[in-house]
Design a protein around this motif. Sequence first.
Motif, short mmCIF file in Angstrom:
data_model
loop_
_atom_site.label_atom_id
_atom_site.label_comp_id
_atom_site.label_asym_id
_atom_site.label_seq_id
_atom_site.Cartn_x
_atom_site.Cartn_y
_atom_site.Cartn_z
N VAL A 194 -63.21 7.49 42.12
CA VAL A 194 -63.50 8.74 42.54
C VAL A 194 -64.08 8.66 43.97
CG1 VAL A 194 -64.69 10.88 42.05
CG2 VAL A 194 -63.42 9.72 40.32
N GLU A 195 -65.00 7.81 43.96
CA GLU A 195 -65.79 7.80 45.28
C GLU A 195 -65.05 7.34 46.44
OE1 GLU A 195 -69.01 5.05 44.80
OE2 GLU A 195 -70.36 6.39 43.66
N SER A 196 -64.17 6.31 46.02
CA SER A 196 -62.95 5.81 47.37
C SER A 196 -62.29 6.84 47.60
CB SER A 196 -62.60 4.52 46.47
OG SER A 196 -63.38 3.59 46.31
N LEU A 197 -61.41 7.36 46.72
CA LEU A 197 -60.33 8.60 46.65
C LEU A 197 -61.19 9.88 47.67
CD1 LEU A 197 -58.97 8.64 43.29
CD2 LEU A 197 -57.66 7.57 45.29
N HIS A 198 -62.31 10.15 47.12
CA HIS A 198 -63.07 11.22 47.96
C HIS A 198 -63.19 10.81 49.34
CE1 HIS A 198 -66.75 13.51 49.11
NE2 HIS A 198 -66.02 14.41 48.97
N HIS A 199 -63.80 9.58 49.68
CA HIS A 199 -63.70 9.45 50.95
C HIS A 199 -62.56 9.23 51.72
CE1 HIS A 199 -68.28 8.89 50.42
NE2 HIS A 199 -67.85 7.84 49.53
N ALA A 200 -61.41 8.85 51.16
CA ALA A 200 -60.27 8.58 51.59
C ALA A 200 -59.33 9.92 51.66
CB ALA A 200 -59.35 7.57 50.91
N SER A 201 -59.92 11.15 51.14
CA SER A 201 -59.46 12.32 51.22
C SER A 201 -57.98 12.49 50.65
CB SER A 201 -59.27 13.10 52.80
OG SER A 201 -60.45 13.19 53.09
N SER A 202 -57.80 11.61 49.43
CA SER A 202 -56.57 11.33 48.75
C SER A 202 -56.52 12.40 47.30
CB SER A 202 -56.42 10.09 48.22
OG SER A 202 -55.23 9.90 47.54
N GLN A 203 -56.34 13.87 47.96
CA GLN A 203 -56.39 14.86 46.78
C GLN A 203 -55.74 14.48 45.48
OE1 GLN A 203 -59.34 15.74 48.37
NE2 GLN A 203 -58.98 17.57 47.16
N GLU A 204 -54.47 14.33 45.72
CA GLU A 204 -53.41 13.94 44.54
C GLU A 204 -53.78 13.05 43.62
OE1 GLU A 204 -50.70 15.25 42.03
OE2 GLU A 204 -51.04 16.03 44.02
N TYR A 205 -54.46 11.76 43.94
CA TYR A 205 -55.09 10.79 43.39
C TYR A 205 -56.19 11.07 42.80
CZ TYR A 205 -51.59 7.05 44.07
OH TYR A 205 -50.37 6.30 44.10
N LEU A 206 -57.13 11.91 43.44
CA LEU A 206 -58.40 12.31 43.11
C LEU A 206 -58.40 13.38 41.84
CD1 LEU A 206 -61.41 12.34 43.64
CD2 LEU A 206 -61.18 14.24 45.28
N MET A 207 -57.36 14.18 41.92
CA MET A 207 -57.25 15.00 40.67
C MET A 207 -56.91 14.17 39.59
SD MET A 207 -57.10 18.32 41.26
CE MET A 207 -55.64 19.03 40.26
N GLN A 208 -55.92 13.13 39.65
CA GLN A 208 -55.57 12.26 38.62
C GLN A 208 -57.02 11.49 38.08
OE1 GLN A 208 -52.87 13.95 37.83
NE2 GLN A 208 -51.92 11.81 37.14
N ALA A 209 -57.88 11.14 39.06
CA ALA A 209 -58.91 10.26 38.67
C ALA A 209 -59.99 11.18 37.86
CB ALA A 209 -59.46 9.79 39.77
N MET A 210 -60.04 12.59 38.25
CA MET A 210 -60.94 13.43 37.59
C MET A 210 -60.69 13.62 36.35
SD MET A 210 -63.69 13.71 39.66
CE MET A 210 -64.33 15.41 39.09
N LYS A 211 -59.10 13.81 36.15
CA LYS A 211 -58.69 14.22 34.87
C LYS A 211 -59.33 13.15 33.85
CE LYS A 211 -54.86 16.95 36.07
NZ LYS A 211 -53.46 17.05 36.27
N LEU A 212 -58.86 11.76 34.18
CA LEU A 212 -59.30 10.81 33.63
C LEU A 212 -60.81 10.75 33.36
CD1 LEU A 212 -58.70 8.09 32.18
CD2 LEU A 212 -58.72 6.82 34.30
N LEU A 213 -61.50 10.88 34.14
CA LEU A 213 -62.98 11.03 34.02
C LEU A 213 -63.50 11.90 33.02
CD1 LEU A 213 -65.79 9.60 34.94
CD2 LEU A 213 -65.73 11.45 36.70
N ARG A 214 -62.77 13.26 33.23
CA ARG A 214 -62.92 14.27 32.02
C ARG A 214 -62.87 13.77 30.65
NH1 ARG A 214 -58.36 18.49 32.39
NH2 ARG A 214 -57.39 16.90 31.55
N ASN A 215 -61.68 13.30 30.50
CA ASN A 215 -61.13 12.73 29.23
C ASN A 215 -61.94 11.68 28.88
OD1 ASN A 215 -58.78 14.53 29.64
ND2 ASN A 215 -57.43 12.79 29.54
N LEU A 216 -62.29 10.74 29.58
CA LEU A 216 -63.32 9.68 29.10
C LEU A 216 -64.67 10.42 28.47
CD1 LEU A 216 -62.82 7.31 31.66
CD2 LEU A 216 -62.04 6.80 29.40
N CYS A 217 -65.05 11.37 29.10
CA CYS A 217 -66.53 11.88 28.61
C CYS A 217 -66.42 13.02 27.49
CB CYS A 217 -67.14 12.52 30.05
SG CYS A 217 -67.32 11.39 31.18
N ALA A 218 -65.09 12.91 26.88
CA ALA A 218 -64.99 14.28 26.11
C ALA A 218 -65.54 13.77 24.65
CB ALA A 218 -63.48 14.81 26.02
N GLY A 219 -66.44 13.81 24.49
CA GLY A 219 -67.10 13.25 22.96
C GLY A 219 -67.30 11.89 22.72
#
Length: 469
Positions: A61-86
């Motif tokens: 997430v940090e790397s994608l944010h610095h690289a301004s890679s929005q499409e990959y960042l969305m996918q990474a955030m979805k994965l992070l959200r799922n991992l933290c669900a319960g």
Amino acid sequence: MAGESLPEFNYPKDVLQPLLSASNSSSLQQALEILIKNSRAAVGRAELASKNILPTVLKLVESLHHASSQEYLMQAMKLLRNLCAGEVANQNSFVEHNGIETVLTVLRSAALLSDPDFGIIHLSLQVLANVSLAGSELQEAIWHKLFPNEFFILASIHSLETSDPLCMILYTCCDGKPGLAIELCRDPGLPIVAGIIQTVASGNASEDGGNTALGDKVFSSEQAFLLQVISEILNERLNEVRVPNETALCVLGIFKRSVSIVDFGARAKSGLPTGSTSVDVMGYSLIILRDICAQEGLRELKKDSVDVVDLLLSDDLTDVILSLLHDLEPPAIIRKTLKDSENQELNLGSTKLCPYKGFQRDLVAIIGNCAYRRKNVQDEIRQKSGILLLLQQCVTDDDNPYLREWGIWSLRNLLEGNAENQQIVADLQLQGSVDMPELARLGLKVEVDQNTHCAKLVNIPGSYTKPVE
């Protein structure tokens, strides 16, 4: 996709390789797709937690944010959200590896854009909402990082897409923590509440196009909880908490919106909360309006200050309340007494039933608070044939605790210093429209002026007590 133009070998090996290995894939895009799918199930989240994959996702997430890679960042955030669900192991790992700061950095960047990135904001808030469910320690960590500045920025976006997870975070953090709830309802927390209320008031009508079949889908349980917190604190601290005029108008907008959604066809089984989101939203917004109107009666207006009650009245508050009160079936004792009566002046309609125990009482209370030493309100109620309607409310009712007390309070305020209103009640009494013993039990009686022979209503000394909630 925007991210596909970025050479994947630019990502550090300690980020890319664990993801490829965990997903048994050969590209970042494929790895994210597989891991997102796997992390939707509890067994998949547990397996990824055993591989300690979350710290790697945070680095991505940090790397994608610095690289301004929005499409990959969305996918990474979805994965992070799922991992933290319960998954407790992932939630703890998130905090241990400074996940709150990482997500907050992404969140700030997306929220401060001239055209906010609602998708990234929504996912970031979902991540924090999932983490906040892990316990008090994580809730307080999130609260202290975001309150008040970050919450204020997010509440100012006015998007239902971001408002729902924001309410979820506030709900989770404040639930069972009176100190945080009080912070939220004091400066500098009130602007946050105002922003969310404005979003709810303005957004729902445009999104559902007035479709009342949506029912509870229009409001969220977190929004109902937020209104409940505000109503409780305001009621307890009438002299301390000041509700901004704009917020008061927004609460009225929410109340109107909820009225168009609630089913008035079922008799109430309980008071608030009822378990129905739309009914709870309506009830708590009504109680907030009741106490806002009470506040104005407790203070003296400063020169050039605006009376919030006048603002609410200009937005049809009286019409809405009287209309609801007229359409509700009368209290049980009135229905029983007048069932076979030939007097058709009294309201015997039963088109609507109280959706929660105390609803009718709260409507009456608003009339009473608005009429307190306001001749314009007293006159308006008379002109709209509301005095006889209010007389019906001066009785006990099992479905509306303290209805009689609030009815007396309202009737007193409508008659105080208003000869026209007093004369109407006196005429009703002399005509037999109002039973003399019943009026006496309200602490009121009719006297006839010996000089003018004009009837007027007066108070019986020592008979009045203001209702207490």
